[in-house]
Design a protein around this motif. Sequence first.
Motif, mmCIF file in Angstrom:
data_model
loop_
_atom_site.group_PDB
_atom_site.id
_atom_site.type_symbol
_atom_site.label_atom_id
_atom_site.label_comp_id
_atom_site.label_asym_id
_atom_site.label_seq_id
_atom_site.Cartn_x
_atom_site.Cartn_y
_atom_site.Cartn_z
ATOM 1 N N TYR A 15 41.767 41.091 37.833
ATOM 2 C CA TYR A 15 41.605 42.538 37.734
ATOM 3 C C TYR A 15 40.986 42.926 36.397
ATOM 4 O O TYR A 15 40.090 43.772 36.337
ATOM 5 N N TRP A 27 35.483 43.607 44.333
ATOM 6 C CA TRP A 27 36.683 44.433 44.309
ATOM 7 C C TRP A 27 37.426 44.297 45.637
ATOM 8 O O TRP A 27 38.652 44.195 45.666
ATOM 9 N N GLY A 31 41.183 42.904 46.333
ATOM 10 C CA GLY A 31 42.175 43.697 47.053
ATOM 11 C C GLY A 31 42.743 42.971 48.261
ATOM 12 O O GLY A 31 43.959 42.962 48.472
ATOM 13 N N ALA A 43 46.622 45.271 44.783
ATOM 14 C CA ALA A 43 45.724 45.468 45.926
ATOM 15 C C ALA A 43 45.309 46.928 46.018
ATOM 16 O O ALA A 43 44.127 47.245 46.168
ATOM 17 N N LYS A 44 46.291 47.805 45.883
ATOM 18 C CA LYS A 44 45.994 49.234 45.973
ATOM 19 C C LYS A 44 45.079 49.674 44.836
ATOM 20 O O LYS A 44 44.141 50.449 45.048
ATOM 21 N N ALA A 46 42.850 47.919 43.321
ATOM 22 C CA ALA A 46 41.495 47.431 43.604
ATOM 23 C C ALA A 46 40.797 48.334 44.628
ATOM 24 O O ALA A 46 39.622 48.683 44.459
ATOM 25 N N PHE A 47 41.517 48.719 45.665
ATOM 26 C CA PHE A 47 40.904 49.568 46.688
ATOM 27 C C PHE A 47 40.662 50.985 46.190
ATOM 28 O O PHE A 47 39.712 51.638 46.621
ATOM 29 N N CYS A 59 47.598 49.246 52.482
ATOM 30 C CA CYS A 59 48.477 48.784 51.399
ATOM 31 C C CYS A 59 49.808 49.519 51.437
ATOM 32 O O CYS A 59 50.875 48.896 51.337
#
Length: 73
Positions: A15, A27, A31, A43-44, A46-47, A59
């Motif tokens: 990240y 990205w 995620g 994950a969230k 990244a999204f 997520c």
Amino acid sequence: TFYRFLEKKDFNMAYKIACIGVTEQDWRALGIDALLSKNFYLAKKAFVRIRDLKYIDLCDLSEQMHQMKTLNE
């Protein structure tokens, strides 16, 4: 370097490198890998960076289901 950290499942370092500058596809890879490893927070994040609402909702739903599962065990 980004993908080395991703392969090692070191999502925090991946990240940090991604913040320096990677493609939208990178990205998304971060995620998805974080989501599959149940690292819902990263994950969230990244999204959110690529504004992918479907994956952000996924997520949230996955995290809720995981919490329900762990409460029932």
